[in-house]
Design a protein around this motif. Sequence first.
Motif, PDB file in Angstrom:
ATOM      1  N   ALA A 106      19.356  -9.394  -9.157  1.00 48.85           N
ATOM      2  CA  ALA A 106      19.860 -10.367 -10.126  1.00 48.85           C
ATOM      3  C   ALA A 106      19.649  -9.820 -11.531  1.00 48.85           C
ATOM      4  CB  ALA A 106      19.168 -11.711  -9.967  1.00 48.85           C
ATOM      5  N   PHE A 107      20.721  -9.787 -12.303  1.00 51.06           N
ATOM      6  CA  PHE A 107      20.684  -9.412 -13.710  1.00 51.06           C
ATOM      7  C   PHE A 107      20.946 -10.665 -14.546  1.00 51.06           C
ATOM      8  CE2 PHE A 107      21.971  -5.732 -11.319  1.00 51.06           C
ATOM      9  CZ  PHE A 107      21.371  -4.656 -11.947  1.00 51.06           C
ATOM     10  N   HIS A 108      20.168 -10.834 -15.604  1.00 50.57           N
ATOM     11  CA  HIS A 108      20.364 -11.976 -16.505  1.00 50.57           C
ATOM     12  C   HIS A 108      20.368 -11.459 -17.929  1.00 50.57           C
ATOM     13  CE1 HIS A 108      18.836 -15.976 -18.389  1.00 50.57           C
ATOM     14  NE2 HIS A 108      20.135 -15.867 -18.453  1.00 50.57           N
ATOM     15  N   TRP A 109      21.519 -11.605 -18.592  1.00 49.55           N
ATOM     16  CA  TRP A 109      21.685 -11.161 -19.969  1.00 49.55           C
ATOM     17  C   TRP A 109      21.898 -12.394 -20.839  1.00 49.55           C
ATOM     18  CZ3 TRP A 109      25.583  -8.018 -16.932  1.00 49.55           C
ATOM     19  CH2 TRP A 109      24.971  -6.898 -16.358  1.00 49.55           C
ATOM     20  N   MET A 110      20.851 -12.795 -21.563  1.00 47.23           N
ATOM     21  CA  MET A 110      20.896 -14.061 -22.306  1.00 47.23           C
ATOM     22  C   MET A 110      21.855 -14.021 -23.482  1.00 47.23           C
ATOM     23  SD  MET A 110      17.081 -15.718 -22.365  1.00 47.23           S
ATOM     24  CE  MET A 110      16.347 -14.378 -23.287  1.00 47.23           C
ATOM     25  N   ARG A 111      21.894 -12.912 -24.205  1.00 48.93           N
ATOM     26  CA  ARG A 111      22.692 -12.891 -25.433  1.00 48.93           C
ATOM     27  C   ARG A 111      24.175 -13.139 -25.163  1.00 48.93           C
ATOM     28  NH1 ARG A 111      19.996 -11.150 -29.936  1.00 48.93           N
ATOM     29  NH2 ARG A 111      21.869 -10.333 -30.934  1.00 48.93           N
ATOM     30  N   PRO A 112      24.791 -12.478 -24.176  1.00 48.93           N
ATOM     31  CA  PRO A 112      26.187 -12.802 -23.867  1.00 48.93           C
ATOM     32  C   PRO A 112      26.335 -13.922 -22.849  1.00 48.93           C
ATOM     33  CG  PRO A 112      25.545 -10.843 -22.670  1.00 48.93           C
ATOM     34  CD  PRO A 112      24.353 -11.243 -23.495  1.00 48.93           C
ATOM     35  N   GLY A 113      25.214 -14.500 -22.382  1.00 42.49           N
ATOM     36  CA  GLY A 113      25.294 -15.613 -21.437  1.00 42.49           C
ATOM     37  C   GLY A 113      25.861 -15.214 -20.082  1.00 42.49           C
ATOM     38  N   VAL A 170      24.646 -11.455 -13.143  1.00 41.24           N
ATOM     39  CA  VAL A 170      25.286 -10.779 -12.013  1.00 41.24           C
ATOM     40  C   VAL A 170      24.293 -10.790 -10.859  1.00 41.24           C
ATOM     41  CG1 VAL A 170      26.324  -8.664 -11.118  1.00 41.24           C
ATOM     42  CG2 VAL A 170      26.641  -9.278 -13.523  1.00 41.24           C
ATOM     43  N   ARG A 171      24.788 -11.149  -9.684  1.00 43.30           N
ATOM     44  CA  ARG A 171      23.962 -11.146  -8.469  1.00 43.30           C
ATOM     45  C   ARG A 171      24.608 -10.206  -7.467  1.00 43.30           C
ATOM     46  NH1 ARG A 171      24.145 -13.913  -3.804  1.00 43.30           N
ATOM     47  NH2 ARG A 171      25.884 -15.184  -4.544  1.00 43.30           N
ATOM     48  N   VAL A 172      23.794  -9.320  -6.882  1.00 44.52           N
ATOM     49  CA  VAL A 172      24.279  -8.311  -5.942  1.00 44.52           C
ATOM     50  C   VAL A 172      23.428  -8.385  -4.686  1.00 44.52           C
ATOM     51  CG1 VAL A 172      24.825  -5.866  -5.625  1.00 44.52           C
ATOM     52  CG2 VAL A 172      24.772  -6.832  -7.946  1.00 44.52           C
ATOM     53  N   SER A 173      24.050  -8.425  -3.510  1.00 43.98           N
ATOM     54  CA  SER A 173      23.274  -8.466  -2.276  1.00 43.98           C
ATOM     55  C   SER A 173      23.929  -7.598  -1.224  1.00 43.98           C
ATOM     56  CB  SER A 173      23.127  -9.905  -1.760  1.00 43.98           C
ATOM     57  OG  SER A 173      24.401 -10.483  -1.523  1.00 43.98           O
ATOM     58  N   PHE A 201      29.675 -12.631 -10.397  1.00 47.75           N
ATOM     59  CA  PHE A 201      29.629 -12.578 -11.861  1.00 47.75           C
ATOM     60  C   PHE A 201      29.672 -14.005 -12.411  1.00 47.75           C
ATOM     61  CE2 PHE A 201      31.229  -8.563 -10.433  1.00 47.75           C
ATOM     62  CZ  PHE A 201      30.714  -7.630 -11.320  1.00 47.75           C
ATOM     63  N   TYR A 202      28.786 -14.293 -13.350  1.00 44.56           N
ATOM     64  CA  TYR A 202      28.627 -15.640 -13.894  1.00 44.56           C
ATOM     65  C   TYR A 202      28.682 -15.554 -15.407  1.00 44.56           C
ATOM     66  CZ  TYR A 202      26.144 -20.123 -14.768  1.00 44.56           C
ATOM     67  OH  TYR A 202      25.776 -21.363 -15.194  1.00 44.56           O
ATOM     68  N   GLN A 203      29.648 -16.225 -16.003  1.00 44.91           N
ATOM     69  CA  GLN A 203      29.784 -16.276 -17.458  1.00 44.91           C
ATOM     70  C   GLN A 203      29.576 -17.699 -17.943  1.00 44.91           C
ATOM     71  OE1 GLN A 203      30.672 -13.876 -20.236  1.00 44.91           O
ATOM     72  NE2 GLN A 203      29.682 -15.720 -21.041  1.00 44.91           N
ATOM     73  N   GLU A 204      28.561 -17.894 -18.807  1.00 45.87           N
ATOM     74  CA  GLU A 204      28.327 -19.213 -19.371  1.00 45.87           C
ATOM     75  C   GLU A 204      29.438 -19.587 -20.352  1.00 45.87           C
ATOM     76  OE1 GLU A 204      24.448 -19.876 -20.984  1.00 45.87           O
ATOM     77  OE2 GLU A 204      23.519 -18.502 -19.542  1.00 45.87           O
TER      78      GLU A 204
END
Length: 230
Positions: A109-116, A119-122, A199-202
Amino acid sequence: MSDDQDEAEAFRALLRGLRVPHAGDLPVFDPDTAPDAPLPLFRRWLREAAESGEPGPHTMTLATAGADGRPSQRTVMLHDADERGWHFGTHRTSRKGRELTENPYASLAFHWMRPGRQVRVSGRVGEAGPEASAADLRGRSPAALAAALAGSGRQSETLGSYEELLRAFEAAYERAGREPDATAPTWTLYVLEADEVEFYQEEARRRHVRVRYLRAPEEPGGWRRELLWP
């Protein structure tokens, strides 16, 4: 109200008042523009996270589970992402290494706060092999090499004292300086071959965009792409 109750309420109020910091306006993610396969999009998002000033964009949460099914997680570094999969290194004798031997599946799991973004990979995890593992170790910084040497065969084991740790690291620092090509027998480069990437975009009004790729050899690019409710 007791002091314990006051403290608990103050803690809940703190949590309710926290906000996630973003770097200005959030990017717009049009799912119709997503490529057929996840790797190009992942590479672009990681590059954009780095360019946004996101600290440590290559750090990720690695979740594994042993034969008993109980999950564990930790933060590790991404070493590469290519057509073979997502690469990371650790000692095969560590807890995560032992769990991958018992149950060779994991999630990143990657979490990038600045661009909101997240990404989750399994998928299934395999070893890249002795030569690739040795090359991975040679590519690390002197301090990282020393840490690998000091932890070889001991990572995640019970430590007798902090002084024991200091002695081991001093010896490892000295060896790393003397032998920059030194190897740690247990150091292993792992590759996660993804069968699912999300892929998750806030979005400011909570209309978050979630795009999931599922491996499908019969589809263009070998993946099926679908939208998920946020």
